[in-house]
Design a protein around this motif. Structure first.
Motif, PDB file in Angstrom:
ATOM      1  N   ARG A 162      -6.707   4.218  -3.673  1.00 22.46           N
ATOM      2  CA  ARG A 162      -5.918   4.673  -2.526  1.00 22.46           C
ATOM      3  C   ARG A 162      -5.186   3.510  -1.859  1.00 22.46           C
ATOM      4  O   ARG A 162      -4.318   3.712  -1.018  1.00 22.46           O
ATOM      5  CB  ARG A 162      -6.820   5.345  -1.490  1.00 22.46           C
ATOM      6  CG  ARG A 162      -7.429   6.641  -1.977  1.00 22.46           C
ATOM      7  CD  ARG A 162      -8.295   7.236  -0.889  1.00 22.46           C
ATOM      8  NE  ARG A 162      -8.939   8.466  -1.322  1.00 22.46           N
ATOM      9  CZ  ARG A 162      -9.750   9.175  -0.551  1.00 22.46           C
ATOM     10  NH1 ARG A 162     -10.009   8.760   0.692  1.00 22.46           N
ATOM     11  NH2 ARG A 162     -10.296  10.266  -0.999  1.00 22.46           N
ATOM     12  N   ALA A 194       0.841  -1.189   0.000  1.00 20.75           N
ATOM     13  CA  ALA A 194       0.000   0.000   0.000  1.00 20.75           C
ATOM     14  C   ALA A 194       0.877   1.240   0.000  1.00 20.75           C
ATOM     15  O   ALA A 194       1.209   1.794   1.036  1.00 20.75           O
ATOM     16  CB  ALA A 194      -0.921  -0.014   1.208  1.00 20.75           C
ATOM     17  N   LEU A 254      -3.763  -3.002   1.473  1.00 21.05           N
ATOM     18  CA  LEU A 254      -3.728  -3.130   2.937  1.00 21.05           C
ATOM     19  C   LEU A 254      -4.340  -4.456   3.371  1.00 21.05           C
ATOM     20  O   LEU A 254      -3.813  -5.158   4.231  1.00 21.05           O
ATOM     21  CB  LEU A 254      -4.498  -1.969   3.588  1.00 21.05           C
ATOM     22  CG  LEU A 254      -3.814  -0.605   3.572  1.00 21.05           C
ATOM     23  CD1 LEU A 254      -4.805   0.493   3.927  1.00 21.05           C
ATOM     24  CD2 LEU A 254      -2.636  -0.582   4.541  1.00 21.05           C
ATOM     25  N   HIS A 307      -4.158  -1.751  -6.763  1.00 20.05           N
ATOM     26  CA  HIS A 307      -4.745  -0.405  -6.762  1.00 20.05           C
ATOM     27  C   HIS A 307      -5.765  -0.172  -7.877  1.00 20.05           C
ATOM     28  O   HIS A 307      -6.114   0.957  -8.157  1.00 20.05           O
ATOM     29  CB  HIS A 307      -3.645   0.661  -6.868  1.00 20.05           C
ATOM     30  CG  HIS A 307      -2.818   0.776  -5.616  1.00 20.05           C
ATOM     31  ND1 HIS A 307      -1.797  -0.089  -5.319  1.00 20.05           N
ATOM     32  CD2 HIS A 307      -2.881   1.648  -4.584  1.00 20.05           C
ATOM     33  CE1 HIS A 307      -1.255   0.251  -4.163  1.00 20.05           C
ATOM     34  NE2 HIS A 307      -1.893   1.298  -3.693  1.00 20.05           N
ATOM     35  N   ILE A 311      -3.539   9.155  -1.370  1.00 18.34           N
ATOM     36  CA  ILE A 311      -2.082   8.997  -1.407  1.00 18.34           C
ATOM     37  C   ILE A 311      -1.475  10.363  -1.720  1.00 18.34           C
ATOM     38  O   ILE A 311      -2.018  11.117  -2.524  1.00 18.34           O
ATOM     39  CB  ILE A 311      -1.677   7.984  -2.506  1.00 18.34           C
ATOM     40  CG1 ILE A 311      -2.399   6.651  -2.281  1.00 18.34           C
ATOM     41  CG2 ILE A 311      -0.167   7.777  -2.528  1.00 18.34           C
ATOM     42  CD1 ILE A 311      -2.196   5.647  -3.409  1.00 18.34           C
ATOM     43  N   GLN A 313       0.722   4.449   2.333  1.00 24.61           N
ATOM     44  CA  GLN A 313      -0.173   4.188   3.474  1.00 24.61           C
ATOM     45  C   GLN A 313       0.610   3.485   4.588  1.00 24.61           C
ATOM     46  O   GLN A 313       0.100   2.579   5.256  1.00 24.61           O
ATOM     47  CB  GLN A 313      -1.365   3.310   3.042  1.00 24.61           C
ATOM     48  CG  GLN A 313      -2.160   3.828   1.869  1.00 24.61           C
ATOM     49  CD  GLN A 313      -2.920   5.122   2.164  1.00 24.61           C
ATOM     50  OE1 GLN A 313      -2.818   5.679   3.265  1.00 24.61           O
ATOM     51  NE2 GLN A 313      -3.680   5.602   1.207  1.00 24.61           N
ATOM     52  N   GLU A 314       1.827   3.947   4.826  1.00 28.72           N
ATOM     53  CA  GLU A 314       2.681   3.279   5.809  1.00 28.72           C
ATOM     54  C   GLU A 314       2.079   3.318   7.211  1.00 28.72           C
ATOM     55  O   GLU A 314       2.166   2.348   7.960  1.00 28.72           O
ATOM     56  CB  GLU A 314       4.079   3.906   5.823  1.00 28.72           C
ATOM     57  CG  GLU A 314       4.950   3.533   4.612  1.00 28.72           C
ATOM     58  CD  GLU A 314       4.558   4.254   3.330  1.00 28.72           C
ATOM     59  OE1 GLU A 314       3.777   5.243   3.416  1.00 28.72           O
ATOM     60  OE2 GLU A 314       5.007   3.845   2.243  1.00 28.72           O
ATOM     61  N   ILE A 342      -9.327   5.354   4.541  1.00 25.56           N
ATOM     62  CA  ILE A 342      -8.037   5.379   3.852  1.00 25.56           C
ATOM     63  C   ILE A 342      -7.851   6.742   3.207  1.00 25.56           C
ATOM     64  O   ILE A 342      -8.637   7.145   2.356  1.00 25.56           O
ATOM     65  CB  ILE A 342      -7.968   4.278   2.788  1.00 25.56           C
ATOM     66  CG1 ILE A 342      -8.233   2.945   3.481  1.00 25.56           C
ATOM     67  CG2 ILE A 342      -6.630   4.260   2.089  1.00 25.56           C
ATOM     68  CD1 ILE A 342      -8.451   1.819   2.542  1.00 25.56           C
ATOM     69  N   LEU A 353      -1.068   3.332   8.181  1.00 31.01           N
ATOM     70  CA  LEU A 353      -2.124   2.320   8.326  1.00 31.01           C
ATOM     71  C   LEU A 353      -1.548   0.907   8.280  1.00 31.01           C
ATOM     72  O   LEU A 353      -1.987   0.027   9.014  1.00 31.01           O
ATOM     73  CB  LEU A 353      -3.172   2.482   7.215  1.00 31.01           C
ATOM     74  CG  LEU A 353      -4.280   3.497   7.462  1.00 31.01           C
ATOM     75  CD1 LEU A 353      -5.225   3.533   6.278  1.00 31.01           C
ATOM     76  CD2 LEU A 353      -5.059   3.129   8.732  1.00 31.01           C
ATOM     77  N   THR A 354      -0.572   0.705   7.414  1.00 32.04           N
ATOM     78  CA  THR A 354       0.060  -0.614   7.317  1.00 32.04           C
ATOM     79  C   THR A 354       0.632  -1.009   8.681  1.00 32.04           C
ATOM     80  O   THR A 354       0.423  -2.127   9.161  1.00 32.04           O
ATOM     81  CB  THR A 354       1.199  -0.589   6.264  1.00 32.04           C
ATOM     82  OG1 THR A 354       0.675  -0.077   5.044  1.00 32.04           O
ATOM     83  CG2 THR A 354       1.757  -1.980   6.016  1.00 32.04           C
TER      84      THR A 354
END
Ligand SMILES: [Zn+2]
Length: 377
Positions: free
Chosen positions: A39, A8, A44, A115, A213, A11-12, A210, A14-15
């Motif tokens: 996004r 992702a 994820l 994506h 980006i 999206q670090e 989310i 959330l990861t």
């Protein structure tokens, strides 16, 4: 071609947050990830599932990538990883089931990376004009799958992509499962937004929104995929943090739409009925999908003109050639006509979608534009 990217991107936070839940054993049994698919919601979800299934997950903050389970994940073939997504009823069948399209799905994920969005998937499923949805038969399928024991004795993960395209009867059937989920079962619902979801479904999930980006990360990615600097800049400005959109923008050449829009607006302003009829023929010949795209593009330009008009220049999302035109055109779009213009364009798009004859739709719309462009401020 750049290597397919599975993580992702951008999206670090959330990861890491999801990885922590796995390590601490504090995962909710049903999660709802909301936001445009571009996004990275599916990225994820896949990382989370891989982590849960990984043989060394207990010892690590992320999946190892080398154990048998991780290798099954590489091919999206882990026996306890289940996918549901919107499909249409195939000709000659009486049920619309994702299992019939699973190969298409796997290929989409493996070739495009996670994506992609509904439009990309639609193209691959060759649906024609059929609207995909998640049917009640699908819910029955999920129920059956999840009542079986997990193959590897661990977690069963059910990903429901495009959950906002679930029918009400489907949602009602799933509710029971969400209320009393089988042990060690994780539901990951992915939805563009929560508006089309039943409140009762939402209240039984942990919601994660989310975010878009960042422009920097999208730009970086497009560059790695071989995009050209100027095209990347335009795509990033227009994509709203959505990688699927950004990729589409970079591939699509809207030069023709732009030329047609300018000519159309000039013609309407001049109230040239004969010329308008000619453009209506041109519009008609585009075919339905391109007609819709043209109307969406026109709506986008009209909106951008009004944003510029209200002084919020920083919110204007236009390519350089379009910007030059918009600056000249903007004064003719104002609060006295913009609302009607938008709703007329939206109505035309609905009519096109509803199979109304393209030429007729466009001529009607042109007549309205002729009037609206001369309406006093
Ligand atoms: Zn592993």
């Amino acid at each position: 071609m750049a290597e397919v990217l599975m993580e992702a991107i951008g999206q670090e936070a959330l990861t890491e947050r999801l990885a922590r839940h796995v390590e601490e054993g504090s995962l909710a049994h049903a999660m709802l990830l909301t936001g445009a698919p571009g996004r990275g919601g599916l990225a994820l979800a896949l990382t989370l599932a891989r982590h849960l299934h990984c043989a060394s997950s207990a010892a690590s903050s992320k999946p190892c990538g080398t154990c048998p389970s991780c290798m099954q994940h590489d091919q999206l073939q882990h026996p306890d990883l289940h996918f549901t997504f919107p499909v249409a009823k195939p000709a000659g069948k009486d049920k619309a089931l994702s299992s019939d399209q699973l190969d298409v799905w796997r290929q989409a994920v493996l070739e495009l990376g996670p994506h992609f969005d509904m439009q990309d998937l639609r193209d691959r499923m060759s649906l024609g004009n059929k609207q995909p949805f998640i049917s009640v038969h699908e819910a029955a399928d999920i129920l059956r799958r999840l009542s079986l024991t997990a193959h590897a004795g661990g977690w069963k993960v059910q990903i429901i992509w495009g959950a906002h395209m679930m029918r009400v009867d489907t949602a009602n059937k799933l509710l029971k499962l969400l209320e009393e989920p089988p042990k060690k079962t994780l539901f990951i619902l992915l939805a563009d937004n929560t508006e089309a979801l039943l409140g009762t479904i939402i209240s039984r999930t942990q919601i994660l929104t989310i975010p878009p980006i960042s422009a920097g990360r999208i730009s970086e990615r497009l560059k790695a995929e071989g995009g050209e600097a100027e095209a990347i800049q335009d795509a990033v400005a227009l994509c709203e943090g959505d990688l699927a959109q950004a990729r589409r923008l970079i591939q699509r050449d809207s030069a023709e739409e732009f030329t047609m829009f300018i000519e159309w607006m000039r013609t309407c302003f001049a109230r040239d009925g004969r010329k308008a009829a000619g453009i209506a023929d041109q519009f008609h010949d585009l075919g339905r999908e391109s007609q819709k795209a043209f109307l969406a593009y026109s709506l986008h330009l009209v909106r951008q003109c009004i944003v510029g008009n209200y002084g919020a220049a920083s919110a204007v999302r236009l390519r350089s050639a379009e910007r030059a035109f918009a600056e000249k055109f903007a004064p003719f779009i104002h609060h006295g006509n913009v609302h009607d213009m938008q709703s007329d364009l939206e109505r035309a798009a609905r009519e096109v979608a509803g199979n109304v004859y393209g030429r007729t739709v466009f001529l009607d719309l042109s007549m309205r534009m002729m009037e609206l462009l001369h309406r006093p401020q």
